[in-house]
Design an enzyme around this catalytic site. Structure first.
Site, PDB file in Angstrom:
ATOM      1  N   HIS A 258       0.859  -1.183   0.000  1.00 24.11           N
ATOM      2  CA  HIS A 258       0.000   0.000   0.000  1.00 24.11           C
ATOM      3  C   HIS A 258       0.893   1.230   0.000  1.00 24.11           C
ATOM      4  O   HIS A 258       1.665   1.455   0.936  1.00 24.11           O
ATOM      5  CB  HIS A 258      -0.920   0.019   1.222  1.00 24.11           C
ATOM      6  N   CYS A 259       0.805   2.030  -1.055  1.00 20.10           N
ATOM      7  CA  CYS A 259       1.653   3.205  -1.211  1.00 20.10           C
ATOM      8  C   CYS A 259       0.974   4.404  -0.552  1.00 20.10           C
ATOM      9  O   CYS A 259      -0.136   4.791  -0.927  1.00 20.10           O
ATOM     10  CB  CYS A 259       1.906   3.489  -2.694  1.00 20.10           C
TER      11      CYS A 259
END
Length: 349
Positions: free
Chosen positions: A196-197
């Site tokens: 998850h960026c």
């Protein structure tokens, strides 16, 4: 003054305007979305600051642009394309397991309504999505039957000799195929979950990993080009105005740190692509149930460098790709040391 008014917690003068603002924009009432929006605005502002300072201080660049506009036009084009790619990646779907399950159910509903004489193949299309199976394993034609349910599809992705036949997510109650993981930030199970960026405010998975790599590539190229322009300016104007030089040097040092980070990240994801791995699988390999017992030097989902590149670059975004876990025979074959004949026959490719 009543007792209720005394016990009631005091409200800030900003509470009422903020409540009105959240009623107009309910999506921003979530702190996570507000944080993601602030990060996106900060990233755009950083890009504009670097480009703005360059064109504001470097008068020679303006003069050269008038004589040879193509060089500056290409730089500005890369600048705009990088920002577009950033927002395209942040707004794209990583491929959610729930959406794939709904697609399977819709496909089954279409087949139940369709006449038996329909010529549409079972693993073909349904609307805007396509379902495909990776690998070629005998007796495991998961989508061969029009009535194949999501549970059967997921169960058949695991080897028949495996003790783990299904893995149900305890949060969204969806049976996870191999390589899927529940993201607590998105609150959904993501197919081929990578990470998850935070800067994108989005998960990186099967549906947008290619877009994410291209964004890293474009961002790295933009940082490198901007650094070259900054160095060219400092070489020509290092002794003119000290405060301008100080600002340019400070920005250049920050840019160099970002460039090193982006370059390492680009090389890391390029390695993941060539071996058909994800960041989650590489970092948490010992904790993932379907990778336990597999030697670390073996990449169970790799189909060879050429096939991995083709699936990553050329596969359509509308395809839900399900990769079955390799059998013990396939793991043994992948674990076999390379010989001279393997190099000649391009076994790794």
């Amino acid at each position: 003054m009543t007792i209720a008014s005394i016990c009631r917690p005091s409200r800030s003068p900003w509470d009422q305007p903020m409540d009105r603002f959240f009623r107009i924009f309910p999506c921003l009432a979530d702190p996570g979305r507000r944080s993601s929006l602030c990060l996106k605005l900060a990233l755009v502002a950083i890009h504009l600051i670097y480009a703005g300072v360059l064109f504001l201080f470097d008068g020679d660049l303006i003069e050269n642009t008038k004589k040879e506009p193509l060089y500056t036009a290409l730089y500005l084009l890369l600048f705009v394309v990088t920002l577009i790619q950033y927002f395209a990646t942040s707004l794209s779907s990583p491929g959610y397991a729930l959406d794939a399950m709904q697609a399977i159910n819709e496909r089954n509903a279409v087949y139940r309504k369709a006449p038996e004489t329909s010529n549409q193949p079972a693993s073909s299309r349904n609307g805007s999505f396509v379902i495909s199976m990776e690998g070629n394993q005998t007796g495991r034609n998961i989508l061969g039957s029009p009535s194949a349910s999501w549970s059967k599809l997921v169960a058949d992705l695991y080897p028949f000799s495996s003790s783990i036949r299904t893995w149900t997510c305890t949060y969204c109650n969806v049976e996870q195929p191999p390589r899927a993981k529940h993201c607590h930030d998105c609150d959904k199970c993501v197919l081929q979950f990578d990470h998850h960026c935070v800067w994108l405010g989005n998960c990186i998975g099967q549906g947008n990993h290619c877009k994410f790599w291209w964004y890293l590539f474009e961002e790295t190229a933009l940082c490198l080009w901007t650094g070259v322009l900054y160095i060219s300016y400092l070489k020509a104007h290092i002794t003119r105005v000290w405060w301008q030089d100080a600002i340019m040097i400070l920005l250049l040092i920050t840019l160099a740190v970002c460039l090193i980070f982006l370059l390492l990240l680009l090389l890391f994801h390029s390695y993941l692509i060539l071996t058909n791995q994800t960041t989650f699988e590489l970092v948490r390999r010992r904790r993932i149930h379907y990778l336990r017992g597999i030697p670390e030097r073996v990449h169970p989902f790799s189909r060879g460098v050429r096939r991995n590149l083709y699936n990553f670059c050329c596969a359509r975004n509308t395809i839900y790709r399900f990769e079955p876990l390799p059998t013990s025979e396939e793991i043994e074959e992948k674990s076999r040391p390379y010989t001279c004949s393997d190099v000649v026959t391009c076994r790794c490719c």
